[in-house]
Write an enzyme that holds these catalytic residues in place. Structure first.
Site, short mmCIF file in Angstrom:
data_model
loop_
_atom_site.label_atom_id
_atom_site.label_comp_id
_atom_site.label_asym_id
_atom_site.label_seq_id
_atom_site.Cartn_x
_atom_site.Cartn_y
_atom_site.Cartn_z
CB CYS A 1 35.73 27.86 19.28
SG CYS A 1 35.87 26.70 20.55
CD GLU A 2 34.47 29.64 13.74
OE1 GLU A 2 34.04 30.95 13.37
OE2 GLU A 2 35.50 29.14 13.48
CE1 TYR B 1 23.31 29.30 1.53
CE2 TYR B 1 22.16 27.78 2.81
CZ TYR B 1 22.99 28.44 1.67
OH TYR B 1 23.55 27.21 0.95
N GLY C 1 13.93 25.00 -7.00
CA GLY C 1 13.96 26.23 -6.45
C GLY C 1 12.78 26.68 -5.79
N GLY D 1 14.61 20.00 -4.71
CA GLY D 1 15.31 19.52 -3.81
C GLY D 1 14.62 19.67 -2.33
NE ARG E 1 18.49 26.28 4.58
CZ ARG E 1 17.69 27.17 5.39
NH1 ARG E 1 16.97 26.86 6.37
NH2 ARG E 1 17.34 27.87 4.45
C1 LIG Z 1 21.06 22.64 -10.81
C2 LIG Z 1 20.30 22.62 -9.44
N1 LIG Z 1 19.07 22.31 -9.55
C3 LIG Z 1 18.01 22.04 -8.65
C4 LIG Z 1 18.49 22.43 -7.32
C5 LIG Z 1 17.62 22.35 -6.23
O1 LIG Z 1 17.05 23.37 -5.79
P1 LIG Z 1 15.84 23.44 -4.62
O2 LIG Z 1 16.59 22.58 -3.47
O3 LIG Z 1 15.81 24.95 -4.28
O4 LIG Z 1 14.82 22.99 -5.14
C6 LIG Z 1 19.75 23.19 -7.26
C7 LIG Z 1 20.17 23.75 -6.12
O5 LIG Z 1 20.78 24.69 -5.83
C8 LIG Z 1 20.62 23.28 -8.55
O6 LIG Z 1 21.92 23.90 -8.30
#
Ligand SMILES: Cc1ncc(COP(=O)(O)O)c(C=O)c1O
Length: 458
Positions: free
Chosen positions: A384-385, A353, A276, A312, A349
């Site tokens: 086409c959007e 979002y 996150g 991630g 994205r």
């Molecule tokens: C369970 C879980 N772990 C890790 C992540 C990775 O999050 P981030 O890419 O924001 O670090 C996510 C992303 O949605 C997730 O759902």
């Protein structure tokens, strides 16, 4: 719009940490100032480079649209996590969903990373890339019998369990294989991550996890199941968090639960804080990994548990760019459209979002920023959007044939791409020093319908 309405010298007007100027006509993102904040990207003279390789050279060799990732930038962030938490037993489980290319997974596996997966497919990718199943945590709200069976057979490190029915199913599969299943419960702490609602996951209204209030009872239920081995506790409250307070609030709630579990005789081996941590796309100022660690370490050290993280975005977002070429310039009375060869199917994205991503040229105009040629442009694809846009109202100096780099595209870029409008997905390239390699071929159009069949039955 008249050119004289633009600031006389856009480059001199950016101040402090900000790399942008918002004018009535649109947003100017200073390419050089932005690249100074991005790992692996830099202008040498007027030409944009990733590590030691010219972006124009990459576009020429591999064509566009094309995702390009810096190996070093990925490794540097991974290392920043391991350094910042060096005083604790910890495991960084890279969230595969952010970017699941085998080369990316392989680089991280070699560096010692574990992985966070949400499907059987992601586990197969990790194994194909040389990752160890024992260092994998399996998240996700809808694991099926066969997903669980496959993961257990491979020796998965831990299932992050999101419901009682999943817990029961895991026990059933484990019993049939006569192999106890290591689990943690994903606790939903009801903490506001203060991020986009689509990527907020730790609120009562979200589908994720087991509520904080129910968690103790579910752990007690788990302890009574014959083939469940309770090893941890898990929580993930959302993505692109720029402040540390929601992480601390969630950790406090999880620690409260760990104490209640201890009182009930349930001992854990690890705490998993999910992913996150946010990144700087343009002008965001997310907490650094070190600040994140400093805020959490005192509380974590007291627990005496191994700590897992599932980052991630923060590992791969700024290691990647999406290269695209300007195909058509379409000025109209109200708006200027630059139609490029990437589209929402390549990078969703902005459409999904309302994400603001920077668009910078591979080659600066030779006389520096050419304010005379600068116009506000919507950078759009050919789909086409009306929602098919990559950036809106950006002040840029454009000509057809120009190569643009959309930065911050290493996470949730290729992995969220699709074949909408029968568009083959982009190629992917990895750069390291002065070398580069194709790590995924551009799809062919024929491959898109190769598994389809004409109707032949009567
Ligand atoms: C369970 C879980 N772990 C890790 C992540 C990775 O999050 P981030 O890419 O924001 O670090 C996510 C992303 O949605 C997730 O759902």
């Amino acid at each position: 719009m008249s050119h004289s309405e633009l600031p006389a010298d856009l480059t001199d007007s950016t101040t402090g940490e900000s790399v942008t100027i918002q004018t009535e006509q649109g947003l100017y993102v200073d390419p050089k100032a932005l690249s100074a904040h991005l790992p692996a990207l830099s202008y040498r003279g007027d030409a944009l480079y990733m590590e030691q390789v010219s972006i124009d050279e990459l576009a020429k060799q591999y064509g566009t649209p094309c995702y390009v990732y810096s190996k070093q930038a990925i490794l540097d962030v991974y290392q920043a996590y391991t350094d910042s938490f060096a005083s604790l037993n910890h495991q960084v489980c890279y969230a595969v969903k952010a970017n699941s290319n085998l080369a990316v997974l392989g680089v991280l596996a070699q560096a010692g990373a574990g992985f966070d997966i949400v499907s059987r497919g992601e586990l197969m990718r990790v194994l194909a890339a040389g990752g160890a199943a024992s260092r994998v945590v399996f998240s996700g709200v809808g694991k099926t019998y066969s997903d669980i069976e496959y993961a257990l057979t491979q020796g998965i490190g831990c299932f992050n369990v999101e419901s009682i029915s999943e817990l029961t199913l895991i026990n059933e599969v484990a019993k049939s294989l006569n192999k106890p299943a290591p689990i943690s419960l994903r606790v939903n702490p009801n903490v506001d991550a203060k991020t986009h609602p689509y990527i907020s996951t730790g609120l009562k209204d979200n589908k994720f996890g087991i509520t904080h209030e129910d968690a103790l009872a579910v752990y007690q239920q788990a302890a009574d199941l014959s083939h469940i081995d309770i090893v941890g506790i898990d929580c993930h409250i959302g993505s692109q968090l720029t402040e540390v307070e929601p992480f601390v609030a969630a950790l406090d709630k999880v620690i409260e639960l760990i104490h209640s579990l201890r009182d009930a005789g349930i001992e854990l081996q690890h705490i998993d804080l999910g992913g996150g941590l946010g990144v700087r796309y343009i002008d965001e100022t997310p907490v650094s990994i070190d600040e994140f660690a400093q805020a959490l370490l005192p509380k974590l050290s007291e627990l005496g548990l191994t700590v897992f993280f599932e980052p991630g975005r923060s590992i791969v977002a700024n290691a990647g760019v999406l290269l695209t070429q300007v195909d058509v310039l379409k000025p109209t009375e109200h708006k200027n459209f630059a139609i490029v060869d990437a589209a929402m199917n390549d990078l969703i994205r902005p459409a999904l979002y309302q994400a603001e991503m920077a668009v910078i040229p591979s080659m600066l105009p030779s006389a520096g920023i050419d304010t005379d040629g600068t116009q506000p442009w919507d950078i759009v694809g050919a789909i086409c959007e009306t929602g098919d846009f990559l950036a809106k109202d950006r002040l840029l100096s454009l000509a057809t044939g120009d190569v643009l780099a959309i930065t911050g595209a290493g996470a949730y870029g290729f992995t969220m791409s699709s074949n909408y409008n029968s568009r083959p997905r982009a190629s992917e390239v990895m750069v390291s020093g002065d070398s580069h390699q194709l790590i995924r071929k551009r799809e062919t159009i024929e491959a898109l319908y190769a598994d389809e069949a004409l109707w032949q039955a009567q």
